[in-house]
Write an enzyme that holds these catalytic residues in place. Structure first.
Site, short mmCIF file in Angstrom:
data_model
loop_
_atom_site.label_atom_id
_atom_site.label_comp_id
_atom_site.label_asym_id
_atom_site.label_seq_id
_atom_site.Cartn_x
_atom_site.Cartn_y
_atom_site.Cartn_z
CG PHE A 79 -1.99 -0.86 1.24
CD1 PHE A 79 -1.77 -2.31 1.00
CD2 PHE A 79 -3.36 -0.51 0.85
CE1 PHE A 79 -3.03 -3.26 0.94
CE2 PHE A 79 -4.49 -1.44 1.00
CZ PHE A 79 -3.89 -2.67 0.91
CB ALA A 80 2.15 3.49 -1.97
CE LYS A 83 3.08 15.20 2.97
NZ LYS A 83 3.43 15.85 4.00
CE1 TYR A 84 3.05 6.96 5.55
CE2 TYR A 84 3.85 5.17 5.48
CZ TYR A 84 3.64 6.10 6.42
OH TYR A 84 3.69 5.97 7.54
CG ASP A 169 4.28 -1.83 6.75
OD1 ASP A 169 3.15 -2.23 6.67
OD2 ASP A 169 4.60 -1.24 7.76
CG ASP A 171 7.37 1.75 6.37
OD1 ASP A 171 6.61 0.75 6.10
OD2 ASP A 171 7.57 2.17 7.71
CD GLU A 261 1.98 -4.74 15.01
OE1 GLU A 261 2.82 -4.93 14.00
OE2 GLU A 261 2.24 -4.22 16.17
CG ASP A 284 12.49 0.05 13.31
OD1 ASP A 284 13.16 0.87 12.67
OD2 ASP A 284 11.65 0.21 13.96
C1 LIG Z 1 6.79 1.45 15.85
C2 LIG Z 1 5.17 1.61 15.21
O1 LIG Z 1 4.85 2.57 15.35
N1 LIG Z 1 4.83 0.27 14.73
C3 LIG Z 1 3.25 0.53 14.51
C4 LIG Z 1 3.29 1.14 13.22
O2 LIG Z 1 4.11 0.64 12.22
P1 LIG Z 1 4.78 1.54 11.07
O3 LIG Z 1 5.56 2.66 11.56
O4 LIG Z 1 5.43 0.43 10.12
O5 LIG Z 1 3.35 1.67 10.35
P2 LIG Z 1 3.58 2.42 8.93
O6 LIG Z 1 3.42 3.99 9.10
O7 LIG Z 1 4.43 1.83 8.04
O8 LIG Z 1 1.97 2.02 8.05
C5 LIG Z 1 1.55 0.86 7.62
C6 LIG Z 1 1.67 0.80 6.09
O9 LIG Z 1 0.30 1.31 5.65
C7 LIG Z 1 0.55 1.97 4.50
N2 LIG Z 1 0.39 3.47 4.88
C8 LIG Z 1 0.27 4.04 6.22
C9 LIG Z 1 -0.15 5.19 6.33
C10 LIG Z 1 -0.03 6.13 5.33
O10 LIG Z 1 -0.32 7.38 5.32
N3 LIG Z 1 -0.17 5.76 3.89
C11 LIG Z 1 0.40 4.16 3.45
O11 LIG Z 1 0.35 3.91 2.55
C12 LIG Z 1 1.93 1.84 4.14
O12 LIG Z 1 2.11 0.70 3.30
C13 LIG Z 1 2.79 1.46 5.33
O13 LIG Z 1 3.84 0.78 5.11
O14 LIG Z 1 1.90 1.15 12.85
C14 LIG Z 1 1.53 -0.04 12.50
C15 LIG Z 1 -0.19 0.03 12.13
O15 LIG Z 1 -1.08 -0.79 12.53
C16 LIG Z 1 1.64 -1.22 13.47
O16 LIG Z 1 0.89 -1.18 14.43
C17 LIG Z 1 3.17 -1.06 14.02
O17 LIG Z 1 3.41 -1.80 15.01
MN LIG Z 2 5.94 0.31 8.07
#
Ligand SMILES: CC(=O)N[C@H]1[C@@H](OP(=O)(O)OP(=O)(O)OC[C@H]2O[C@@H](n3ccc(=O)[nH]c3=O)[C@H](O)[C@@H]2O)O[C@H](CO)[C@H](O)[C@@H]1O
Ligand SMILES: [Mn+2]
Length: 312
Positions: A79-80, A83-84, A169, A171, A261, A284
């Site tokens: 998913f993107a 801004k992702y 994910d 990112d 999660e 990470d």
């Molecule tokens: C350290 C931390 O905080 N970890 C939590 C956080 O992971 P992350 O910090 O890995 O979450 P994230 O911001 O990467 O979001 C998850 C994924 O959703 C998609 N995405 C998200 C936001 C956005 O604006 N656009 C988009 O495309 C994208 O594919 C991203 O990789 O959040 C997740 C959400 O359930 C989990 O709970 C993780 O445990």
């Molecule tokens: Mn992530």
């Protein structure tokens, strides 16, 4: 580590390798050295006898050869949203170098900005589809709605186009081999921040009012939401159950501590994985490498949450 075969005859096979257990036995026809790949510093099997994949516990060439003969296709969802989209290029370019190389891979990119999907050269046998999804002003919703969107996409399209699926994910980057050793009926990854923690430290949802609730005396591992996969039908059921539970919680005005999660962790408590990936498969970049981790295969990049997410 791959054993080096230094001589083979009809009756004997000699393997030499460093740092692996070698058990010597004799047969009528001569000396045979059997090589056992082993790790004594980490658990390589779960209490329900599912393998936990660490470097040194499998033969990469052998496992790839076995799965290649099946001529399988692996779907990969990413998913993107918002801004992702900026993470897509590195994700895809590094995947082409390291992720299931020489296998049929179909990427499914879900985005609200299809025009911003970069064009990346894909190797033979690899395809990319872009599927438009709505944006949102809450990152929690973007992340959690993945379950519903993946479920629907499996129903509409992916089930006809692939055998296995990984949901990843965006990112993140690949740094080293991620091969067929990762494939299995139902596969999840141990969260890099919790693989050395005891159960009481796991950040499961602890409120009984949520359908993601896990009592303090239950739970095996803390799984990361950034990687899960398996056979299409298994992941279909997983996403459907998690989606229904997320929607039930929303109707009751409760959001689990870590969104999908938390629901994934609850699902996997009662539906055990057939294979677990070690944190090599979800590191990470903020975390210093530990001695057990011999190779980082896939890791989350450091990002500025306040700048990249639609809300904080
Ligand atoms: C350290 C931390 O905080 N970890 C939590 C956080 O992971 P992350 O910090 O890995 O979450 P994230 O911001 O990467 O979001 C998850 C994924 O959703 C998609 N995405 C998200 C936001 C956005 O604006 N656009 C988009 O495309 C994208 O594919 C991203 O990789 O959040 C997740 C959400 O359930 C989990 O709970 C993780 O445990
Ligand atoms: Mn992530």
């Amino acid at each position: 580590m791959t054993p080096i075969i230094i001589s083979t005859t009809q009756s004997s096979l000699i393997c030499i390798s460093v740092n692996i257990e070698i058990i010597i036995s004799t047969t009528q026809s001569g000396l045979i050295l059997f090589c056992f790949f082993s790790r004594t510093d980490v658990a390589a099997v779960t209490p329900w006898l599912a393998p936990i994949v660490w470097e040194g516990t499998f033969d990469p060439d052998l496992v790839d050869t076995i799965y290649k003969s099946m001529n399988i296709t692996i779907a990969t969802t990413v998913f993107a949203v918002g801004k992702y989209v900026r993470f897509l290029r590195d994700f895809l370019e590094t995947a082409e170098k390291h992720f299931l190389v020489d296998f049929n891979v179909r990427y499914y990119v879900f985005t609200d900005r299809p025009d911003d999907v970069p064009s990346v050269n894909l190797s033979q046998g690899r395809h990319l589809s872009v599927i438009q999804v709505p944006g949102s002003n809450r990152w929690q919703e973007i992340s959690a709605r993945r379950m519903e969107i993946i479920q629907t996409a499996i129903e509409r399209q992916i089930s006809r186009e692939a055998d296995y699926i990984f949901c990843l994910d965006v990112d993140s980057k690949f740094h080293a081999r991620w091969g067929a050793e990762s494939l299995g009926r139902l596969v999840a990854v141990i969260h890099p921040w919790f693989y050395q923690a005891t159960r009481d430290h796991f950040t499961y949802e602890r409120r009984p009012a949520s359908t993601a609730y896990i009592p303090m005396d239950e739970g095996d591992y803390y799984y990361a939401g950034a990687v899960f996969g398996g056979l299409l039908e298994e992941v279909y059921t997983l996403t459907k159950v998690c989606r229904n539970q997320l929607e039930e919680d929303a109707r009751n005005s409760i959001e689990a501590a870590w969104q999908e999660e938390s629901h994934l962790n609850r699902y996997l408590l009662y539906n055990k994985t057939s294979k677990l990936l070690s944190p090599e498969y979800q590191w990470d970049d903020k975390k210093t490498k530990t001695k057990e981790v011999k190779v980082i295969r896939f890791s989350s990049v450091v990002k500025n949450y306040a700048e990249i997410r639609p809300n904080v």
